[in-house]
Design a protein around this motif. Structure first.
Motif, short mmCIF file in Angstrom:
data_model
loop_
_atom_site.label_atom_id
_atom_site.label_comp_id
_atom_site.label_asym_id
_atom_site.label_seq_id
_atom_site.Cartn_x
_atom_site.Cartn_y
_atom_site.Cartn_z
N ARG A 152 44.59 47.75 120.03
CA ARG A 152 45.53 47.35 119.00
C ARG A 152 46.98 47.47 119.46
NH1 ARG A 152 43.10 46.78 114.05
NH2 ARG A 152 40.96 47.52 113.92
N GLY A 153 47.20 47.73 120.75
CA GLY A 153 48.55 47.86 121.27
C GLY A 153 49.25 46.52 121.36
N CYS A 154 50.56 46.58 121.61
CA CYS A 154 51.32 45.34 121.73
C CYS A 154 50.96 44.64 123.04
CB CYS A 154 52.82 45.64 121.68
SG CYS A 154 53.48 46.46 123.15
N GLN A 155 51.31 43.36 123.13
CA GLN A 155 50.91 42.57 124.29
C GLN A 155 51.58 43.08 125.57
OE1 GLN A 155 48.56 40.22 124.35
NE2 GLN A 155 48.83 40.18 126.57
N MET A 156 52.83 43.58 125.48
CA MET A 156 53.54 44.09 126.66
C MET A 156 52.83 45.30 127.24
SD MET A 156 56.02 43.83 128.82
CE MET A 156 57.15 42.67 128.04
N CYS A 157 52.44 46.26 126.39
CA CYS A 157 51.74 47.45 126.87
C CYS A 157 50.35 47.10 127.42
CB CYS A 157 51.63 48.50 125.76
SG CYS A 157 53.21 49.22 125.28
N ARG A 158 49.70 46.12 126.81
CA ARG A 158 48.38 45.70 127.33
C ARG A 158 48.53 45.05 128.70
NH1 ARG A 158 45.45 42.22 122.87
NH2 ARG A 158 43.74 42.45 124.35
N THR A 159 49.60 44.28 128.90
CA THR A 159 49.83 43.66 130.21
C THR A 159 50.15 44.71 131.26
OG1 THR A 159 50.68 41.67 129.11
CG2 THR A 159 51.23 41.97 131.44
N ARG A 160 50.94 45.72 130.88
CA ARG A 160 51.30 46.79 131.82
C ARG A 160 50.20 47.83 131.96
NH1 ARG A 160 56.28 49.32 129.31
NH2 ARG A 160 56.33 50.54 131.23
N ARG A 161 49.16 47.74 131.14
CA ARG A 161 48.03 48.65 131.19
C ARG A 161 48.45 50.11 130.98
NH1 ARG A 161 44.24 46.29 136.14
NH2 ARG A 161 43.92 44.22 135.26
N ILE A 162 49.26 50.30 129.95
CA ILE A 162 49.65 51.65 129.57
C ILE A 162 49.31 51.84 128.10
CG2 ILE A 162 51.50 51.71 131.28
CD1 ILE A 162 53.49 51.31 129.02
N LYS A 163 49.30 53.07 127.64
CA LYS A 163 48.94 53.38 126.27
C LYS A 163 50.11 53.07 125.36
CE LYS A 163 47.19 57.10 123.31
NZ LYS A 163 46.15 56.22 122.77
N GLN B 198 61.57 43.72 125.68
CA GLN B 198 61.43 43.09 124.38
C GLN B 198 59.97 43.14 123.96
OE1 GLN B 198 62.84 39.11 124.18
NE2 GLN B 198 62.45 38.86 122.00
N CYS B 199 59.68 43.80 122.86
CA CYS B 199 58.30 43.96 122.42
C CYS B 199 57.83 42.65 121.79
CB CYS B 199 58.20 45.10 121.41
SG CYS B 199 56.50 45.44 120.88
N PRO B 200 56.74 42.04 122.28
CA PRO B 200 56.28 40.75 121.73
C PRO B 200 55.52 40.89 120.42
CG PRO B 200 54.85 41.44 123.51
CD PRO B 200 55.95 42.47 123.43
N GLY B 201 55.26 42.14 119.99
CA GLY B 201 54.55 42.33 118.73
C GLY B 201 53.06 42.56 118.93
N TYR B 202 52.33 42.54 117.81
CA TYR B 202 50.92 42.90 117.81
C TYR B 202 50.07 41.72 117.35
CZ TYR B 202 53.00 47.55 117.88
OH TYR B 202 53.73 48.64 118.21
N LYS B 203 48.82 41.72 117.78
CA LYS B 203 47.88 40.69 117.33
C LYS B 203 47.45 40.92 115.88
CE LYS B 203 45.70 38.97 121.54
NZ LYS B 203 44.42 38.74 122.23
N ASP C 192 51.95 53.28 121.63
CA ASP C 192 51.94 54.17 120.47
C ASP C 192 51.81 53.41 119.16
OD1 ASP C 192 54.38 52.99 120.28
OD2 ASP C 192 55.54 54.83 120.54
N GLU C 193 51.80 52.04 119.23
CA GLU C 193 51.54 51.17 118.09
C GLU C 193 52.56 51.34 116.97
OE1 GLU C 193 46.74 51.53 118.86
OE2 GLU C 193 47.49 51.46 116.82
N THR C 194 53.79 51.77 117.33
CA THR C 194 54.86 51.86 116.34
C THR C 194 55.35 50.46 115.98
OG1 THR C 194 55.52 53.98 117.29
CG2 THR C 194 57.11 52.88 115.85
N LYS C 195 55.54 50.19 114.73
CA LYS C 195 55.95 48.87 114.28
C LYS C 195 57.34 48.94 113.65
CE LYS C 195 51.20 47.30 113.56
NZ LYS C 195 50.22 46.74 112.63
N PRO C 196 58.15 47.91 113.80
CA PRO C 196 57.83 46.60 114.40
C PRO C 196 57.91 46.57 115.93
CG PRO C 196 60.08 46.59 113.61
CD PRO C 196 59.51 47.92 113.21
N THR C 197 58.52 47.59 116.57
CA THR C 197 58.66 47.63 118.03
C THR C 197 58.14 48.96 118.53
OG1 THR C 197 60.64 46.24 117.95
CG2 THR C 197 60.28 47.51 119.95
N CYS C 198 57.25 48.93 119.53
CA CYS C 198 56.68 50.18 120.04
C CYS C 198 57.72 50.94 120.86
CB CYS C 198 55.42 49.91 120.86
SG CYS C 198 55.74 49.34 122.53
#
Length: 620
Positions: free
Chosen positions: A9-20, A37-42, A22-28
């Motif tokens: 459920r992480g943002c796309q940037m953290c998933r691309t970088r393969r790091i954990k 720049q945080c691209p947001g969440y799915k 914290d799922e803080t919204k609107p920007t982790c």
């Protein structure tokens, strides 16, 4: 439907970088800390209903290709091992046999890659660091636009030969060639590069070009990679030549991106050359760090302090070697130099505290316990702290500052020893302060070595949360392989640590083992020469200053001098008066003591290169 695990459920940037994340919204917070720049969440609907068709299709295609290639290779091996018999080919799949077509993958021959291409990729993946963020700087990234320029000019042949020489030399130091003499090819390219560069330097137009300056820098790197006898002198001559080219090019070279990158590269080499040779940097610190010559404010501040430290070291060396008399004015002069050294050290300490968060190192773990006496030379990690950085370039700037603090501490203690003589300088408060500063910076440098040598990447399952602000121009940065640039960055800090009086025997044994490892495993053979040095600073410099202040213990023997007045000449046709004989005795005694100091600094098995470096550092 195959269960593919719980979706992230992480943002796309953290998933691309393969790091954990914290799922803080609107920007982790991970993106905020790294200034991305945080691209947001799915959407939750997309997380639950994932389309796995394309991914499954790609996996099936890869598995099919692998199976076909395995059948093809096993078939060819059976044909070659059977003498005089043709074995039938394995049956094709039903689809291919029914259509009468053979898969084209089975007919493609093995791709032959030239040695030069392999060497080029190896060099790019080990020494050319490309920034991924606008706030960081790479290393030798100016080579990419220079080598890929489409102008077709024949004048860049010297750059191509110099690049080939470095690439082949680096590859020959790390791999075993199969019937190909890589060192011979490297030296052939080096000879061509020297001839072509000399021709370019005689050209009234080409000698100021970016390609000519880059070729000279590559020739200097070749000397460090190959580390032949007296290679340090050749490296120094190349750097001095690059400095002269930069001086002639003037400030207009800073108007282009490549020109600025080359200028900063020469400035960095100028700092190391000044600190190792004891000479003041050419043109002074202000010329090298004008407003138009700054790419990164934090790095420029560090290099400014390093340039000032090299200027101060050269000034102290000139004063100490001038047979200064112990007068009130001379004492005030030495005390002034000591205060300048302490002030520069305070500025470096303040620089370390002022760095932003993306420059900060973090402690990954603590390694222990204490090793047995003889096992430090082969240990990957020195017992204690293990630190990681955002990239190699930031780590190199930290170690450059720490190395400068070690040099400044030696200058402070050296000045204090001159002032308090004949009292033991180790009883002074300046020595106690320098010992504490040096012990802390030595520990910090040792804690950075495992990061440079990839210790944490080989344990990614234990330390997955790492990030990088730059990457290499070729290859995979996350494959856990050793990078030659990391060893190249480490040689000067480790050599400085090994020469300090405040380094413990276990630390010195570990550093010497790491230098040998860099020379053997990472292709930077210059580290072998540095590992042979047995210099101790500042104690050897203080001893040298004592020799200069009172170098002639036999000078009071007037009876021997008077008897020499009546002694016959040593050879027919040559006479020597008592004053000349006295000077000859002094020179003989000084030469003897200098030889003893060099022998102690290099050891019995050291080569000529180690002796030359020792003479430079001790200025004897």
């Amino acid at each position: 439907m195959v269960y593919c695990g719980q979706p992230s459920r992480g943002c796309q940037m953290c998933r691309t970088r393969r790091i954990k994340c914290d799922e803080t919204k609107p920007t982790c917070n991970q993106c905020a800390k790294s200034r991305r720049q945080c691209p947001g969440y799915k959407d939750d609907f997309d997380l639950v209903l994932r389309n796995e068709t394309s991914a499954t299709e790609r996996r099936a295609q890869r598995a099919s290709k692998k199976a076909v290639l395995q059948r093809s290779s096993s078939s060819s091996s059976r044909k070659t091992t059977t003498a005089g018999q043709d074995l039938p080919s394995p049956p094709l799949s039903s689809s291919s046999s029914s259509s009468g077509e053979i898969s084209p993958l089975a007919l493609i021959p093995a791709i032959q890659v030239s040695t030069e291409t392999v060497a080029s990729c190896h060099f790019l993946s080990n020494f050319v660091l490309v920034p991924r963020q606008g706030s960081t700087r790479g290393f030798m990234d100016y080579l990419i636009p220079l080598m890929t320029s489409s102008d077709g000019s024949a004048g860049a042949a010297h750059l191509q030969h110099a690049f080939n020489a470095c690439a082949l030399a680096s590859l020959s130091n790390t791999v075993t060639s199969n019937g190909v003499s890589l060192p011979e090819k490297a030296y052939n390219e080096y000879a061509k590069a020297l001839n072509a560069t000399n021709t370019a330097l005689r050209d009234p137009e080409a000698w100021k070009s970016d390609a000519a300056l880059a070729a000279v820098l590559l020739l200097g790197m070749f000397e460090n990679i190959t580390a032949q006898q007296l290679g340090d002198m050749n490296w120094g001559s190349h750097i001095e030549g690059a400095i002269q080219i930069v001086k002639a090019r003037g400030r207009k070279q800073l108007r282009t991106k490549v020109g600025l990158q080359l200028f900063i590269a020469v400035r960095t080499q100028c700092i190391i050359h000044a600190l190792t040779s004891g000479k003041a940097p050419a043109m002074g610190a202000d010329w090298w760090l004008g407003e138009d010559a700054v790419h990164d404010q934090h790095a420029a501040a560090c290099q400014r302090l390093n340039l000032k430290a090299s200027e101060l070291r050269a000034e102290v060396m000139d004063v100490m070697t001038s047979s200064l008399s112990r007068t009130p004015d001379a004492i005030d002069l030495i005390l002034g130099l000591m205060r300048r050294s302490q002030s520069l050290d305070e500025e470096l300490a303040a620089w370390m505290k002022s760095l932003p968060e993306n420059w900060a190192w973090r402690t990954l773990c603590w390694q222990g316990p204490v090793l047995p006496e003889g096992e430090y030379a082969n240990a990957e990690v020195f017992p204690g702290r293990v630190d990681v950085y955002n990239d190699f370039w930031i780590a190199s700037m930290w170690n450059m500052a720490r190395t400068a603090r070690l040099v400044l501490s030696s200058l402070t203690v050296r000045c204090a020893a001159w002032v308090c003589s004949p009292v033991d300088y180790r009883t002074t408060p300046e020595y106690a302060t320098a010992a504490r500063i040096c012990a802390d910076n030595i520990a910090d440098i040792l804690a950075s070595v495992p990061y440079h040598l990839g210790w944490h990447t080989r344990r990614r399952e234990a330390f997955p949360d790492d990030e990088a602000l730059s990457g290499f121009a070729c290859g995979d940065d996350d494959d856990g392989s050793l990078k030659g640039l990391a060893g190249y960055f480490l040689t000067w800090p480790l050599a400085t640590v090994m020469s300090q009086d405040y380094t413990t025997d276990n630390q010195r044994a570990w550093v010497q083992g790491r230098l040998k490892y860099i020379g053997d495993g990472m292709g930077v053979r210059y580290a072998h020469i540095l590992s042979q040095l047995k210099i101790r600073l500042p104690s050897m410099l203080i001893r040298r200053d004592g020799l200069m202040a009172q170098p002639y213990p036999m000078a009071h023997n007037f009876e021997k001098l008077l008897s020499a007045k009546r002694a016959p000449p040593p050879s027919p046709g040559y006479t020597m008066n008592p004053l000349e004989q006295r000077e000859a005795m002094r020179k003989e005694d000084v030469d003897k003591r200098r030889a003893e100091l060099i022998a102690k600094a290099t050891g019995a098995s050291a080569g000529e290169s180690a002796k030359m470096i020792a003479k430079k550092l001790l200025s004897v």
